[in-house]
Design an enzyme around this catalytic site. Sequence first.
Site, mmCIF file in Angstrom:
data_model
loop_
_atom_site.group_PDB
_atom_site.id
_atom_site.type_symbol
_atom_site.label_atom_id
_atom_site.label_comp_id
_atom_site.label_asym_id
_atom_site.label_seq_id
_atom_site.Cartn_x
_atom_site.Cartn_y
_atom_site.Cartn_z
ATOM 1 C CG ASP A 168 -2.065 1.025 1.126
ATOM 2 O OD1 ASP A 168 -2.494 1.903 0.024
ATOM 3 O OD2 ASP A 168 -2.150 1.604 2.191
ATOM 4 N NE ARG A 213 -12.946 10.938 -8.436
ATOM 5 C CZ ARG A 213 -13.869 10.229 -7.589
ATOM 6 N NH1 ARG A 213 -15.726 9.841 -7.826
ATOM 7 N NH2 ARG A 213 -13.895 9.363 -6.457
ATOM 8 C CE LYS A 214 -13.238 3.197 -10.625
ATOM 9 N NZ LYS A 214 -13.995 1.987 -10.819
#
Lengths: 262, 262
Positions: A168, A213-214
Amino acid sequence: MAGSLGRLFRGFQSFTSLPATRAQLSHPPAFFSSRTMVTLPSFLSSKPRDFSLPNSSWGPEMLRLYELYNSQCEVETEGGEKQEGSWQRLPSYNRSLKFATGGVYLSKIIQSKARLFTRNIREQGAAFEYVLFNNKEEQRCVGIFQAGHLLEGPPGHVHGGAIATMIDTVTGTHATILSGPVMTANLNINYRSPIPLGSTVLIESSLDTKEGRKTFISCKVTSTDSSKLHTESTGDVHLNKHSLSDGTFLCHIFSVSHISTL
Amino acid sequence: MAGSLGRLFRGFQSFTSLPATRAQLSHPPAFFSSRTMVTLPSFLSSKPRDFSLPNSSWGPEMLRLYELYNSQCEVETEGGEKQEGSWQRLPSYNRSLKFATGGVYLSKIIQSKARLFTRNIREQGAAFEYVLFNNKEEQRCVGIFQAGHLLEGPPGHVHGGAIATMIDTVTGTHATILSGPVMTANLNINYRSPIPLGSTVLIESSLDTKEGRKTFISCKVTSTDSSKLHTESTGDVHLNKHSLSDGTFLCHIFSVSHISTL
């Protein structure tokens, strides 16, 4: 969700008007004047500690890889001048700016004591030791990660959650460079072989695609010679609320948003 | 991968011959006799600390939910006798047995200092405060999780990796109860809305299906009144190397494999 993200990003946006020096000095101890602060011993210094720099806990493999990428951050021209290389080392601090609460009410105690999850342990080498490098041209990001003894999951091995945390961290930072401030929307992680405590691994992320937006990013965790695949994640989605053009600047903002007080 | 998992599970298997008491006393300080150990102050006691029990850092929401599930762990019959209820509280410790290295060579220092990732910080309330309950009949597991200030990711909010860690903890424990010792093979996590630092959330896992060595488990993280979905993961895969029939016993082994020395 949109509302929550909106509040968060308003928090992020507030960084953009801050030069790093102001961020670094936002927590001077109240009982010292600015003059006496200059002579403070290091453990009381208001200068943030950059956790991405080598320390005595780093093993030979960690140091070797650090040197490998760091040596490509600056190159010397024929005329003897120095200029930017293909890689950029990303500094890393351990806390948010005091006022960057994202609009969410937090108690004063929590707010003042908050620390970045991956930098929350004082003892060098005990938990996450890592440094990230970015290659703007190749749209790749690399993390070098040495897993400390406090990250145990299965006996003698790194916890799956600690590996997810590093994935992450690398993919989120990479997406921020590529698309501006983002929130992780999806992580899809396949664990292939466990990582022994104490070992150093390479975490490489690459851009799959951007759709509105991804930002879709893939990531793999391998042994330092890339021969053994430990973990991989494909198509991790990072969601961008505000499309801003200057990814490099936002990466800087992402970094200075955590300053050191430990 | 099979070879690595094989070594790990041989490590796990070595637990099965150990009663809890032996596990608890596997690290007596060498300079104390067994007689003097009885009178040791608590911070030097060899008795492990069970981190799943309430402490002074737990907020009202954490305590309320603990009581809600804990009160269903034991019921009183009409005759006044006590018997097992529908839920079972799962104890939680912070380190692996010294000899449970999974066959992988670790330096003596790393081996002796290793701590479970989710229990590696001494300060109560600073990081992961959680307790897990299992409902054998309904094949459900519930985690109550209070997020401390050292788990920060986005400003003022819990790091995505810390949430992944808790999902891995709840689903991994649940899969171990259902299928014997497992390794996480896949986590697929969707982040819906961020979790503010300091808040308490509910983590609920349920069995999807079992196929051979694979146990598929879904999990959702919600506000404590279940009205707000924070995070969900579907079809997380946990891989079982040795199919053993006594899931309850193995859950116990899973728990006692971490003993406290902090």
